[in-house]
Design a protein around this motif. Sequence first.
Motif, PDB file in Angstrom:
ATOM      1  N   PRO A  21       4.927 -30.354 -38.009  1.00  0.00           N
ATOM      2  CA  PRO A  21       3.859 -29.807 -37.148  1.00  0.00           C
ATOM      3  C   PRO A  21       4.378 -29.278 -35.813  1.00  0.00           C
ATOM      4  CG  PRO A  21       3.140 -31.852 -38.177  1.00  0.00           C
ATOM      5  CD  PRO A  21       4.589 -31.702 -38.514  1.00  0.00           C
ATOM      6  N   GLY A  22       5.328 -29.990 -35.208  1.00  0.00           N
ATOM      7  CA  GLY A  22       5.843 -29.552 -33.915  1.00  0.00           C
ATOM      8  C   GLY A  22       6.601 -28.241 -33.976  1.00  0.00           C
ATOM      9  N   ASP A  23       7.139 -27.905 -35.151  1.00  0.00           N
ATOM     10  CA  ASP A  23       7.910 -26.668 -35.279  1.00  0.00           C
ATOM     11  C   ASP A  23       7.032 -25.424 -35.233  1.00  0.00           C
ATOM     12  OD1 ASP A  23      10.072 -28.287 -35.455  1.00  0.00           O
ATOM     13  OD2 ASP A  23      10.549 -27.863 -37.557  1.00  0.00           O
ATOM     14  N   TRP A  24       5.720 -25.587 -35.456  1.00  0.00           N
ATOM     15  CA  TRP A  24       4.821 -24.434 -35.376  1.00  0.00           C
ATOM     16  C   TRP A  24       4.746 -23.878 -33.963  1.00  0.00           C
ATOM     17  CZ3 TRP A  24       3.314 -21.805 -39.439  1.00  0.00           C
ATOM     18  CH2 TRP A  24       3.271 -22.434 -40.693  1.00  0.00           C
ATOM     19  N   LEU A  25       5.207 -24.659 -32.980  1.00  0.00           N
ATOM     20  CA  LEU A  25       5.270 -24.141 -31.615  1.00  0.00           C
ATOM     21  C   LEU A  25       6.193 -22.930 -31.515  1.00  0.00           C
ATOM     22  CD1 LEU A  25       5.487 -27.493 -29.622  1.00  0.00           C
ATOM     23  CD2 LEU A  25       3.614 -25.833 -29.525  1.00  0.00           C
ATOM     24  N   LEU A  26       7.091 -22.781 -32.479  1.00  0.00           N
ATOM     25  CA  LEU A  26       8.028 -21.657 -32.458  1.00  0.00           C
ATOM     26  C   LEU A  26       7.322 -20.309 -32.574  1.00  0.00           C
ATOM     27  CD1 LEU A  26      10.827 -20.460 -32.470  1.00  0.00           C
ATOM     28  CD2 LEU A  26      11.122 -21.214 -34.823  1.00  0.00           C
ATOM     29  N   VAL A  27       6.250 -20.254 -33.359  1.00  0.00           N
ATOM     30  CA  VAL A  27       5.526 -18.988 -33.524  1.00  0.00           C
ATOM     31  C   VAL A  27       4.244 -18.945 -32.706  1.00  0.00           C
ATOM     32  CG1 VAL A  27       6.475 -18.511 -35.806  1.00  0.00           C
ATOM     33  CG2 VAL A  27       4.381 -19.857 -35.605  1.00  0.00           C
ATOM     34  N   ALA A  28       3.895 -20.049 -32.064  1.00  0.00           N
ATOM     35  CA  ALA A  28       2.665 -20.097 -31.273  1.00  0.00           C
ATOM     36  C   ALA A  28       2.632 -19.044 -30.160  1.00  0.00           C
ATOM     37  CB  ALA A  28       2.471 -21.500 -30.695  1.00  0.00           C
ATOM     38  N   PRO A  29       3.741 -18.784 -29.431  1.00  0.00           N
ATOM     39  CA  PRO A  29       3.679 -17.758 -28.382  1.00  0.00           C
ATOM     40  C   PRO A  29       3.271 -16.386 -28.902  1.00  0.00           C
ATOM     41  CG  PRO A  29       5.615 -19.115 -28.070  1.00  0.00           C
ATOM     42  CD  PRO A  29       5.029 -19.509 -29.392  1.00  0.00           C
ATOM     43  N   LEU A  30       3.733 -16.030 -30.088  1.00  0.00           N
ATOM     44  CA  LEU A  30       3.382 -14.720 -30.639  1.00  0.00           C
ATOM     45  C   LEU A  30       1.911 -14.673 -31.031  1.00  0.00           C
ATOM     46  CD1 LEU A  30       6.546 -14.208 -32.871  1.00  0.00           C
ATOM     47  CD2 LEU A  30       6.188 -13.522 -30.505  1.00  0.00           C
ATOM     48  N   LEU A  69      10.027 -25.952 -25.440  1.00  0.00           N
ATOM     49  CA  LEU A  69      11.255 -26.355 -24.763  1.00  0.00           C
ATOM     50  C   LEU A  69      11.466 -27.862 -24.876  1.00  0.00           C
ATOM     51  CD1 LEU A  69      13.704 -25.835 -22.982  1.00  0.00           C
ATOM     52  CD2 LEU A  69      12.196 -25.949 -20.978  1.00  0.00           C
ATOM     53  N   ALA A  70      10.387 -28.632 -24.704  1.00  0.00           N
ATOM     54  CA  ALA A  70      10.509 -30.084 -24.826  1.00  0.00           C
ATOM     55  C   ALA A  70      10.968 -30.481 -26.225  1.00  0.00           C
ATOM     56  CB  ALA A  70       9.165 -30.741 -24.502  1.00  0.00           C
ATOM     57  N   ARG A  71      10.452 -29.801 -27.244  1.00  0.00           N
ATOM     58  CA  ARG A  71      10.849 -30.127 -28.619  1.00  0.00           C
ATOM     59  C   ARG A  71      12.305 -29.744 -28.883  1.00  0.00           C
ATOM     60  NH1 ARG A  71       8.702 -32.148 -33.004  1.00  0.00           N
ATOM     61  NH2 ARG A  71       9.428 -31.502 -35.066  1.00  0.00           N
ATOM     62  N   VAL A  72      12.737 -28.607 -28.350  1.00  0.00           N
ATOM     63  CA  VAL A  72      14.131 -28.196 -28.524  1.00  0.00           C
ATOM     64  C   VAL A  72      15.071 -29.190 -27.844  1.00  0.00           C
ATOM     65  CG1 VAL A  72      15.825 -26.445 -27.873  1.00  0.00           C
ATOM     66  CG2 VAL A  72      13.636 -25.753 -28.853  1.00  0.00           C
ATOM     67  N   LEU A  73      14.709 -29.624 -26.640  1.00  0.00           N
ATOM     68  CA  LEU A  73      15.556 -30.591 -25.948  1.00  0.00           C
ATOM     69  C   LEU A  73      15.601 -31.920 -26.683  1.00  0.00           C
ATOM     70  CD1 LEU A  73      14.567 -29.888 -22.221  1.00  0.00           C
ATOM     71  CD2 LEU A  73      16.602 -29.109 -23.454  1.00  0.00           C
ATOM     72  N   ASP A  74      14.531 -32.234 -27.421  1.00  0.00           N
ATOM     73  CA  ASP A  74      14.469 -33.506 -28.146  1.00  0.00           C
ATOM     74  C   ASP A  74      15.112 -33.409 -29.523  1.00  0.00           C
ATOM     75  OD1 ASP A  74      13.636 -36.197 -28.720  1.00  0.00           O
ATOM     76  OD2 ASP A  74      11.968 -35.368 -29.873  1.00  0.00           O
ATOM     77  N   LYS A  75      14.809 -32.336 -30.260  1.00  0.00           N
ATOM     78  CA  LYS A  75      15.237 -32.223 -31.662  1.00  0.00           C
ATOM     79  C   LYS A  75      16.436 -31.301 -31.881  1.00  0.00           C
ATOM     80  CE  LYS A  75      11.786 -34.763 -33.173  1.00  0.00           C
ATOM     81  NZ  LYS A  75      12.013 -36.096 -33.788  1.00  0.00           N
ATOM     82  N   GLY A  76      16.758 -30.463 -30.901  1.00  0.00           N
ATOM     83  CA  GLY A  76      17.811 -29.484 -31.106  1.00  0.00           C
ATOM     84  C   GLY A  76      17.247 -28.142 -31.529  1.00  0.00           C
TER      85      GLY A  76
END
Length: 527
Positions: A21-30, A69-76
């Motif tokens: 679910p958290g990875d959907w933030l990747l396309v959320a800005p678009l 950004l928070a997810r990238v810093l946490d998960k890579g």
Amino acid sequence: MAASNYNVDLSLAMRMDPVAPGDWLLVAPLVITVLGGALCLMTRKNTDAQPKVAIIFLSLLVAACAGLLARVLDKGVITMVAGNWLPPFGIAFTVDALGATLALTSSVVALAAAVYGIGDVDSSGRRYGFYPFLMLLMTGVCGAFLTGDIFNLYVWFEVLLISSFGLLVLGNERAQLDGAVKYALLNIIATTLFLIATGLLYGILGTLNMADIAIKAREAGLQGPLMTVAVLYFLAFAMKAAAFPVNFWLPASYHTPRIVIAAVFAGLLTKVGVYALLRIFALLLPDARVALADVIALVAIATMLTGVLGALAQTDIRRLLGYLVISGIGSMLAGLAIGTTPALAGTIFYAVHSILVMTALYMAAGVMRGLGGSYSLRELGGLYRASPAFAAVFLMLGFAVSGLPPFSGFWPKVLLVDAALVGGHGWIAASILVTGLLTTIAMGRVWIYAFWRGGAEGTADGQLTSVLVPAPGMTSASIWLPIGLLLGLVILLGVQPEFMMQVSGRGASTLTEPLGYLRSVFGGAVQ
């Protein structure tokens, strides 16, 4: 035989595991920017509703980018592929700390511009598309920072360029059309070179996925054809970033649109070009970066010095700031020329700083015109008496852009100078320091003429010749809030730089040690 009797192993072609679910933030800005732009377009006749719609969606964009950004810093590093196709066949979105940081910073600037536009853009400008174009611009900017496919980087560049053309001519004045022609011509040439280079790269390596390009380019070595591609990419993105000697289009066009539009352009557009240079030369074609390091260093030094010398020669504040944008690009290219992890971290930190401070300075220039009635230093004076608080704000922004403590510009210059000295690049370090000194002189000249002097050219210093009456709207919260927000971030990054240094270091490490990036796309099989 019935089709149902065939046993097809879809895992050979597609990702079968569900998306977290958290990875959907990747396309959320678009998604957010496209929907926001569509709603702004639908409400184009309701000019009072447009700013509210844009501010709501841009606030959601800031929240989405902060969460990403928070997810990238946490998960890579995070990767999503359209249709769940396995890379490199599917169109990939891949985000690391570099992309997420720049997307978040850009979204903050866009939100500030949307608020500032309430007081700066009239009903005609809203009706003809300021807010829809702003949302479309952010679609292109965020797409460029988040894509993992080099052809789609070209697509997102086209999206942001189309919207920037619309913003540039908003108002249909002669000066705007003249600036738009210069802006469009150079960017069309740069885009054409970008497309040619991408076609050649695909012909050589047979892939458009950035992670796949990084792997195959390392295996192929620095062949002649790959070197040709690298030179074309450097020329294309040097044009887009306004690097020497193809930087004349920026001061010829950025002074023509409304000041809020110029602020967005100064903050964002050239930084997308710098981002592309970092991504291509540090991650995809590092051997080409090594081969071109001396050329990049010369371009960086020339860009720094010509930019700041151009600023010293200007009397129009907008043109002066345009040359300072160019000078900052030179400092960022210096980090790429050095190429070490600390140097690239300095470039990333400097890009964040430049996005914030240049946007704020252009907005402040709009306030100067509102208070003094002109953008010309020959015609300004007495602004300190008109607004002591604003004089202090401008002085702090001047210190920041000059790289003086305790503001955001100090730390990236420390990182860049230290990396240059450690790497034996004394000329680069000296150029950064000289540029900082000359920038301080240029901004001090603006403050003395516009704020300390009592009136227009010919007035004795400190002698007030008239009482300035602020233009309507200059006391509006919509003007002061975005400037205060950006100044607050500039101060925060100066007095508490640790988080930004950590994030910049993570972004730089991904470029110089890309194993985590590659494994995010292809899985643990990559060694």
